[in-house]
Design an enzyme around this catalytic site. Structure first.
Site, PDB file in Angstrom:
ATOM      1  CB  CYS A  48      -0.881  -0.056   1.247  1.00  0.00           C
ATOM      2  SG  CYS A  48      -1.687   1.474   1.703  1.00  0.00           S
ATOM      3  CG  HIS A  49       0.162   4.846  -2.417  1.00  0.00           C
ATOM      4  ND1 HIS A  49       1.144   5.335  -3.235  1.00  0.00           N
ATOM      5  CD2 HIS A  49      -0.829   4.445  -3.231  1.00  0.00           C
ATOM      6  CE1 HIS A  49       0.759   5.248  -4.483  1.00  0.00           C
ATOM      7  NE2 HIS A  49      -0.435   4.698  -4.519  1.00  0.00           N
ATOM      8  CB  THR A  50       0.467   3.704   4.323  1.00  0.00           C
ATOM      9  OG1 THR A  50      -0.772   4.199   3.839  1.00  0.00           O
ATOM     10  CG2 THR A  50       0.776   4.331   5.653  1.00  0.00           C
ATOM     11  CG  HIS A  70      -0.347  -1.399   6.346  1.00  0.00           C
ATOM     12  ND1 HIS A  70       0.631  -0.943   5.508  1.00  0.00           N
ATOM     13  CD2 HIS A  70      -1.499  -0.829   5.949  1.00  0.00           C
ATOM     14  CE1 HIS A  70       0.085  -0.110   4.643  1.00  0.00           C
ATOM     15  NE2 HIS A  70      -1.203  -0.017   4.882  1.00  0.00           N
ATOM     16  CD  GLU A  71      -3.865  -3.041   1.392  1.00  0.00           C
ATOM     17  OE1 GLU A  71      -4.135  -1.859   1.217  1.00  0.00           O
ATOM     18  OE2 GLU A  71      -3.861  -3.876   0.474  1.00  0.00           O
ATOM     19  CB  CYS A 100      -8.830  -1.742  23.174  1.00  0.00           C
ATOM     20  SG  CYS A 100      -9.865  -0.437  23.881  1.00  0.00           S
ATOM     21  CB  CYS A 103     -10.993   3.030  24.833  1.00  0.00           C
ATOM     22  SG  CYS A 103     -11.245   3.049  23.051  1.00  0.00           S
ATOM     23  CB  CYS A 106     -13.728   0.384  21.656  1.00  0.00           C
ATOM     24  SG  CYS A 106     -12.159   0.337  20.756  1.00  0.00           S
ATOM     25  CB  CYS A 114      -9.143   1.950  19.370  1.00  0.00           C
ATOM     26  SG  CYS A 114      -8.521   1.115  20.823  1.00  0.00           S
ATOM     27  NE  ARG A 118      -7.220   7.661  17.952  1.00  0.00           N
ATOM     28  CZ  ARG A 118      -7.719   8.801  18.454  1.00  0.00           C
ATOM     29  NH1 ARG A 118      -7.195   9.964  18.137  1.00  0.00           N
ATOM     30  NH2 ARG A 118      -8.740   8.762  19.273  1.00  0.00           N
ATOM     31  CB  CYS A 178      -4.972  -0.944   4.557  1.00  0.00           C
ATOM     32  SG  CYS A 178      -4.598   0.813   4.382  1.00  0.00           S
ATOM     33  NE  ARG A 373      -3.610  -2.027  -1.841  1.00  0.00           N
ATOM     34  CZ  ARG A 373      -3.464  -0.698  -1.911  1.00  0.00           C
ATOM     35  NH1 ARG A 373      -2.909  -0.135  -2.965  1.00  0.00           N
ATOM     36  NH2 ARG A 373      -3.866   0.068  -0.912  1.00  0.00           N
TER      37      ARG A 373
HETATM   38  P1  NAD Z   1      -2.975   7.031  -5.257  1.00  0.00           P
HETATM   39  O1  NAD Z   1      -1.754   7.874  -5.270  1.00  0.00           O
HETATM   40  O2  NAD Z   1      -2.936   5.688  -5.899  1.00  0.00           O
HETATM   41  O3  NAD Z   1      -4.168   7.822  -5.946  1.00  0.00           O
HETATM   42  C1  NAD Z   1      -4.345   9.202  -5.809  1.00  0.00           C
HETATM   43  C2  NAD Z   1      -4.884   9.737  -7.144  1.00  0.00           C
HETATM   44  O4  NAD Z   1      -5.228  11.105  -6.955  1.00  0.00           O
HETATM   45  C3  NAD Z   1      -3.874   9.683  -8.307  1.00  0.00           C
HETATM   46  O5  NAD Z   1      -4.438   9.000  -9.401  1.00  0.00           O
HETATM   47  C4  NAD Z   1      -3.609  11.163  -8.620  1.00  0.00           C
HETATM   48  O6  NAD Z   1      -3.384  11.388 -10.008  1.00  0.00           O
HETATM   49  C5  NAD Z   1      -4.903  11.815  -8.139  1.00  0.00           C
HETATM   50  N1  NAD Z   1      -4.774  13.235  -7.810  1.00  0.00           N
HETATM   51  C6  NAD Z   1      -3.776  13.861  -7.125  1.00  0.00           C
HETATM   52  N2  NAD Z   1      -4.040  15.171  -6.993  1.00  0.00           N
HETATM   53  C7  NAD Z   1      -5.249  15.393  -7.583  1.00  0.00           C
HETATM   54  C8  NAD Z   1      -6.053  16.552  -7.778  1.00  0.00           C
HETATM   55  N3  NAD Z   1      -5.687  17.757  -7.317  1.00  0.00           N
HETATM   56  N4  NAD Z   1      -7.223  16.397  -8.445  1.00  0.00           N
HETATM   57  C9  NAD Z   1      -7.605  15.183  -8.917  1.00  0.00           C
HETATM   58  N5  NAD Z   1      -6.871  14.057  -8.770  1.00  0.00           N
HETATM   59  C10 NAD Z   1      -5.705  14.169  -8.115  1.00  0.00           C
HETATM   60  O7  NAD Z   1      -3.405   6.917  -3.698  1.00  0.00           O
HETATM   61  P2  NAD Z   1      -4.366   5.893  -2.932  1.00  0.00           P
HETATM   62  O8  NAD Z   1      -3.571   4.732  -2.435  1.00  0.00           O
HETATM   63  O9  NAD Z   1      -5.577   5.636  -3.731  1.00  0.00           O
HETATM   64  O10 NAD Z   1      -4.715   6.767  -1.629  1.00  0.00           O
HETATM   65  C11 NAD Z   1      -5.453   7.967  -1.767  1.00  0.00           C
HETATM   66  C12 NAD Z   1      -5.378   8.795  -0.490  1.00  0.00           C
HETATM   67  O11 NAD Z   1      -6.035   8.133   0.584  1.00  0.00           O
HETATM   68  C13 NAD Z   1      -3.947   9.059   0.006  1.00  0.00           C
HETATM   69  O12 NAD Z   1      -3.848  10.402   0.425  1.00  0.00           O
HETATM   70  C14 NAD Z   1      -3.826   8.115   1.192  1.00  0.00           C
HETATM   71  O13 NAD Z   1      -2.860   8.577   2.112  1.00  0.00           O
HETATM   72  C15 NAD Z   1      -5.226   8.205   1.742  1.00  0.00           C
HETATM   73  N6  NAD Z   1      -5.614   7.151   2.705  1.00  0.00           N
HETATM   74  C16 NAD Z   1      -6.426   7.566   3.736  1.00  0.00           C
HETATM   75  C17 NAD Z   1      -6.866   6.666   4.685  1.00  0.00           C
HETATM   76  C18 NAD Z   1      -7.810   7.148   5.788  1.00  0.00           C
HETATM   77  O14 NAD Z   1      -8.102   6.354   6.680  1.00  0.00           O
HETATM   78  N7  NAD Z   1      -8.336   8.382   5.750  1.00  0.00           N
HETATM   79  C19 NAD Z   1      -6.467   5.322   4.595  1.00  0.00           C
HETATM   80  C20 NAD Z   1      -5.656   4.913   3.501  1.00  0.00           C
HETATM   81  C21 NAD Z   1      -5.247   5.847   2.565  1.00  0.00           C
HETATM   82 ZN    ZN Z   2     -10.400   1.100  22.085  1.00  0.00          ZN
END
Ligand code: NAD
Ligand code: ZN
Length: 380
Positions: A48-50, A70-71, A100, A103, A106, A114, A118, A178, A373
């Protein structure tokens, strides 16, 4: 009972010794689980990107050497003291954020944040004793978000493991641990588009396409994908995205383009980019009176969100979500069942597959923007 219970297990893991350097497959020692911990045999993991973000460690606290990942999906090998909900042989999804069950968060039906478990990206050790369960020749190798699934065995807090249907194919449902659940939950649990509505998705990566999958499941009649990268549009067609807008093709702000396309604004929008400009557009493009925008993308540290307060007075709603508002242990087993009932499609997210010894290829695919993926089979 397995002969490994209570003993150190030696197995292969992909170790990140330094930020941004290729991972190295090493033999690591994995200590037995302590109180409220579980040792899991990781069967399959996905990138994953993270993982890539913290491996690059640009601007965050670098914690190395570390085992990322993590995935994933795996099988319980043994459990520590006090663990009653899981037993050896159970199939589980590790989750980077826990539940958990004790808390205030939860106990609240409204929250999944959590207090105890968290997400914490700076901590590289277990909560129980502040130490790592991984080592090489006695030298500790740090954990990542409590999961470290780029190892054939990992020790994980019981609160970060969702027990799933053992009939579920692990090489598919691993991606629910994830990104896919995040996008899906953002739509189904937070945006909640009524049947027949128009939904805009900003960002068509794995998270945005999962949000689109949620819109398809909810019965949206129009799903408008917004992305700066036109290459994303072809893939998005498989996810039920019916129309595309590239902000670069227009002179006016994309929220105005969307308002023209939809007689005043979309019913729901879900932002999955991490760009603050996209967040503002995603909010401003919803219809007055009833429109709801949901932010999912993680912004940069110094970003600020600016919009005219009149937008709120005009009854546009802005929300954000963490992990799609799913409680990991309570809700993920049900998301797996959605897949088992064929309501949710996962195959189309899995564009690449490698084995553990080739894990660096998965990083290349992601860095080049080729993969949604890439799954990593852990047995080789
Ligand atoms: P990714 O990089 O594969 O996809 C992001 C897409 O957004 C790309 O295709 C990119 O071209 C496009 N983009 C960027 N700027 C843009 C703009 N201004 N206008 C339109 N499109 C634009 O990323 P991903 O893996 O799909 O993750 C997306 C986001 O979700 C990331 O910021 C990630 O950190 C976040 N995320 C959040 C949570 C949460 O719990 N809130 C969990 C996981 C991931
Ligand atoms: Zn908890």
């Amino acid at each position: 009972m397995s002969t490994t219970v209570g003993k150190v297990i030696r197995c292969k893991a992909a170790v990140a010794w330094e930020a941004g350097k290729p991972l190295v497959i090493e033999e690591v020692e994995v200590a037995p689980p302590q109180a409220m911990e579980v040792r899991v045999k990781i069967v399959v993991t996905a990138l994953c990107h993270t993982d890539v973000y913290f491996w690059e460690a640009k601007g965050q606290t670098p914690v190395f050497p570390r085992i990322f990942g993590h995935e994933a999906a795996g099988i319980v090998e043994s459990v520590g003291e006090g663990v009653t909900e899981l037993k050896p042989g159970d199939h589980v999804l590790p989750v980077f954020t826990g539940e958990c069950k004790e808390c205030r968060h939860c106990k609240s039906e409204e929250s999944n944040m959590c207090d105890l478990l968290r997400i914490n990206t700076d901590r590289g050790v277990m909560l129980n004793d502040g130490k790592s369960r991984f080592s090489i020749n006695g030298k500790p190798i740090y954990h990542f978000v409590g999961t470290s699934t780029f190892s054939q065995y990992s020790v994980i807090h019981v609160g970060c493991l969702a027990k799933i249907n053992p009939a579920a194919p692990m090489d598919k449902v691993c991606i629910l641990s994830c990104g896919v659940s995040t996008g899906l939950g953002a739509t189904l649990n937070v945006a909640k588009p009524p049947k027949g509505s128009t939904v805009a998705i900003f960002g068509l990566g794995a998270v945005g396409l999962s949000a689109a999958e949620g819109a398809r499941i909810a019965g949206a009649s129009r799903i408008i994908g917004v992305d700066l990268n036109p290459k994303r549009f072809d893939e998005a067609k498989k996810f039920g995205v019916t129309e595309f807008v590239n902000p670069k093709d227009h002179h006016k702000p994309v929220q105005e383009v969307l308002a023209e396309m939809t007689d005043g604004g979309v019913d729901r929008s879900i932002e999955c980019t991490g760009s603050v400009n996209a967040m503002i557009s995603a909010f401003e493009c919803v219809h007055d009176g009833w429109g709801v925008a949901v932010l999912v993308g993680v912004p940069n540290k110094d970003d600020a969100f600016k919009t005219h307060p009149m937008n709120f007075l005009n009854e546009k709603t802005l929300k954000g979500t963490f992990f799609g508002n799913y409680k990991p242990r309570t809700d993920l087993p049900n998301v797996v069942e959605m897949y088992m009932r064929k309501e949710l499609e996962l195959e189309k997210f899995i564009t690449h597959e490698v084995c553990l010894s080739e894990i660096n290829k998965a990083f290349d695919y992601m860095l080049k923007g080729e993969s949604l993926r890439c799954i990593i089979r852990m047995d080789r």
